[in-house]
Structure formats: C-alpha cells, structure tokens
Design a protein around this motif. Sequence first.
Motif, PDB file in Angstrom:
ATOM      1  N   SER A  22     -38.089 -31.877  -7.009  1.00 59.90           N
ATOM      2  CA  SER A  22     -37.589 -30.999  -5.948  1.00 59.90           C
ATOM      3  C   SER A  22     -36.108 -30.634  -6.114  1.00 59.90           C
ATOM      4  O   SER A  22     -35.734 -29.493  -5.796  1.00 59.90           O
ATOM      5  CB  SER A  22     -37.838 -31.630  -4.581  1.00 59.90           C
ATOM      6  N   PRO A  23     -35.228 -31.541  -6.588  1.00 63.38           N
ATOM      7  CA  PRO A  23     -33.826 -31.106  -6.793  1.00 63.38           C
ATOM      8  C   PRO A  23     -33.710 -29.934  -7.757  1.00 63.38           C
ATOM      9  O   PRO A  23     -32.919 -29.009  -7.530  1.00 63.38           O
ATOM     10  CB  PRO A  23     -33.151 -32.364  -7.350  1.00 63.38           C
ATOM     11  N   PHE A  24     -34.512 -29.955  -8.838  1.00 65.80           N
ATOM     12  CA  PHE A  24     -34.484 -28.840  -9.783  1.00 65.80           C
ATOM     13  C   PHE A  24     -35.020 -27.566  -9.142  1.00 65.80           C
ATOM     14  O   PHE A  24     -34.468 -26.476  -9.332  1.00 65.80           O
ATOM     15  CB  PHE A  24     -35.305 -29.183 -11.022  1.00 65.80           C
ATOM     16  N   ILE A  25     -36.105 -27.685  -8.384  1.00 63.82           N
ATOM     17  CA  ILE A  25     -36.695 -26.510  -7.737  1.00 63.82           C
ATOM     18  C   ILE A  25     -35.720 -25.895  -6.750  1.00 63.82           C
ATOM     19  O   ILE A  25     -35.517 -24.677  -6.722  1.00 63.82           O
ATOM     20  CB  ILE A  25     -38.016 -26.890  -7.032  1.00 63.82           C
ATOM     21  N   ILE A  26     -35.104 -26.741  -5.941  1.00 61.80           N
ATOM     22  CA  ILE A  26     -34.139 -26.245  -4.958  1.00 61.80           C
ATOM     23  C   ILE A  26     -32.947 -25.596  -5.651  1.00 61.80           C
ATOM     24  O   ILE A  26     -32.473 -24.527  -5.252  1.00 61.80           O
ATOM     25  CB  ILE A  26     -33.679 -27.392  -4.039  1.00 61.80           C
ATOM     26  N   ALA A  28     -32.879 -24.246  -8.639  1.00 62.30           N
ATOM     27  CA  ALA A  28     -33.303 -22.986  -9.252  1.00 62.30           C
ATOM     28  C   ALA A  28     -33.411 -21.878  -8.214  1.00 62.30           C
ATOM     29  O   ALA A  28     -33.012 -20.733  -8.467  1.00 62.30           O
ATOM     30  CB  ALA A  28     -34.634 -23.178  -9.974  1.00 62.30           C
ATOM     31  N   LEU A  29     -33.947 -22.209  -7.053  1.00 55.59           N
ATOM     32  CA  LEU A  29     -34.094 -21.210  -5.999  1.00 55.59           C
ATOM     33  C   LEU A  29     -32.738 -20.730  -5.483  1.00 55.59           C
ATOM     34  O   LEU A  29     -32.518 -19.532  -5.285  1.00 55.59           O
ATOM     35  CB  LEU A  29     -34.912 -21.786  -4.842  1.00 55.59           C
ATOM     36  N   ILE A  33     -32.639 -17.895  -8.765  1.00 57.35           N
ATOM     37  CA  ILE A  33     -33.543 -16.858  -8.255  1.00 57.35           C
ATOM     38  C   ILE A  33     -32.905 -16.051  -7.126  1.00 57.35           C
ATOM     39  O   ILE A  33     -32.939 -14.814  -7.128  1.00 57.35           O
ATOM     40  CB  ILE A  33     -34.871 -17.491  -7.794  1.00 57.35           C
ATOM     41  N   TYR A  34     -32.319 -16.745  -6.141  1.00 53.54           N
ATOM     42  CA  TYR A  34     -31.700 -16.030  -5.015  1.00 53.54           C
ATOM     43  C   TYR A  34     -30.558 -15.111  -5.474  1.00 53.54           C
ATOM     44  O   TYR A  34     -30.522 -13.931  -5.078  1.00 53.54           O
ATOM     45  CB  TYR A  34     -31.200 -17.022  -3.967  1.00 53.54           C
ATOM     46  N   PRO A  35     -29.580 -15.598  -6.310  1.00 52.72           N
ATOM     47  CA  PRO A  35     -28.533 -14.680  -6.777  1.00 52.72           C
ATOM     48  C   PRO A  35     -29.094 -13.523  -7.594  1.00 52.72           C
ATOM     49  O   PRO A  35     -28.567 -12.410  -7.539  1.00 52.72           O
ATOM     50  CB  PRO A  35     -27.639 -15.588  -7.644  1.00 52.72           C
ATOM     51  N   PHE A  36     -30.162 -13.788  -8.365  1.00 56.29           N
ATOM     52  CA  PHE A  36     -30.774 -12.748  -9.193  1.00 56.29           C
ATOM     53  C   PHE A  36     -31.302 -11.618  -8.312  1.00 56.29           C
ATOM     54  O   PHE A  36     -31.011 -10.438  -8.543  1.00 56.29           O
ATOM     55  CB  PHE A  36     -31.912 -13.385 -10.000  1.00 56.29           C
TER      56      PHE A  36
END
Length: 292
Positions: A22-26, A28-29, A33-36
Amino acid sequence: MKTRTYRNPVGVSRYTGLLLISPFIIGALLLIIYPFISSFITGLTDGSSFVGFENYRHILSDENIRSSAAVTLKYAAILVPLKLIVSLAVALLLNMELKGIGIFRTVFYIPSILGANLAVIIMWQYLFTSEGLVNLLLEAVGLSPVSWYGDTDAALFIIVLLRLWEFGSTMIIFLAALRDIPRELYEAARVDGCGRTRAFFSITLPQIRNVIFINLVLQTIAAMQEFNAPYMITGGGPLGSTRTIGMYIYEEMFTFGDEGTANAISWLLFVLIALIVLIMYRTTGRLRREDR
C-alpha cells in the motif's frame, strides 16, 4: 501420492499482501498518476478557465518554442553519442585487471556524484571566462582565446562538456556489461588469430548491444529534459543558443505565470521524447532482425 495442504499462518489474511504494498500504491497515486493527470488538465486551461487545445495551437505557431526545440535536439544529438563513446572507452580501460584498478573506478565515478551542484557550476563558469584557465591554456600553446559566453556554438559546447564530464553512471553500466562477457569467447578468438580490434567489433559490441541501447535511451531522455546546466551557466544565452525546452517551460511557469502553456509544453516534450525512443526501438529492432 500424498497431497499436502497449506494453511495460512496465524493472523495473515488475503489482504496482507495488499497492505504491504500500500505505501507504493499510495505514493504512485499521489506522486505519479495524480500529477500526470493534473498536468494534462491544466494544459487545457489558461489558468482559470477551460480553453481546450488552444494552448497547443499557440505553442506550435510560436517561433520561440521551435527555436528551443532545435537547441534541445542539437544538444542531445551532440552530447549523447559523445557520452556513449567516452563512457564505453573508459569502461574498456577500467575492465582491465590491473593493480589498484578499483581506485581508478572510484575516481572516474566522482564527477557523476558531484553533478551540476553550485560549487561545480561556479568552477565551470570560472574556467571558461575570458581570463579563465581554459583561455590561459589556449594562449600558452599559441592559440587565440575564445569568447565562450559570447559565441553561440561555444556556449553550447560548455554545457555539452559539463555533461560529458559526468559520464560515471553510464560508464558503470557499460563496465558491468563488459564484466559479464564470458572470457572463453576472447580466448577462443585469440586462438583463431583474432586481434583486439576485430574482437571488439565481433565479440564486445554484439555482446553489449542491449546495454548500448539502454544507455542510449536513458541518456537521450536526460538530454531532452536538460535544464539545470544551461540555466545556471549561461542563462539560455547568448541569443537563446542554449535555451532548452526545459528552460522555456520554467520561464512560462515562473516568469510569466502561464500554467496552461507551461503544462502544454511539458506534454509536447513528453510526446517528442516518446517518438524519439520509439524510433530508436524500431530502428534497433530492425537492425537486430537483419543481423539474424
């Protein structure tokens, strides 16, 4: 045949794996992903209202962005081949089994650790001033001093030379690939009367072909995103000869406060880099098929 059944350890559920990653998923998001997505949406606005692809039409008709793109492509076309050649040459030398070779490997990697930090930038600026060490050396051998910061080609050369000096990371990758080549290949070639030059082109290059492609892609991506060196050394001058796309994005965002245009340029740069990498991949893939 006896069948074994495995039981879950006490306290371990089907969601444990998901919890652990979950730390990696959070991250990444939130950080990728969000800035992208946010950058693409911002590129469709003028900072406050939606304007569609108007920013992109404005950019493509802007002479300044075309000039910056030309500078960036020229810079990458000069730097990347030189860096690959120098890195591979040094890696070949450091691959020799000599006494104290580990010390030399460390020394050659130091410039990449230092990078383009403030101390290095100040040193680099002083080296190429009118009365700097480089011009003093030129005068010592009977050559005329060069106006490094006044000549468009010379100014770009300063930036290329700084990045060329930081070849350590590329060299390490080449060195690791060279050390993975089986020694038996060279011994068999030597028995057949193959010299070092032929062994290099017939054994070394084919064996590290994939690593060359990886370094080519990585260095091209880094060169296309160049910002620090021209911004701190030349400020984009003279006459915009070192003004890269990265500097153009910075100016639009922080000098003129145009968020929409800055993000739109970032996406165009992303597309340009993706096209260049795709062309590299297609070209090298075709060459590999022809070799087979």
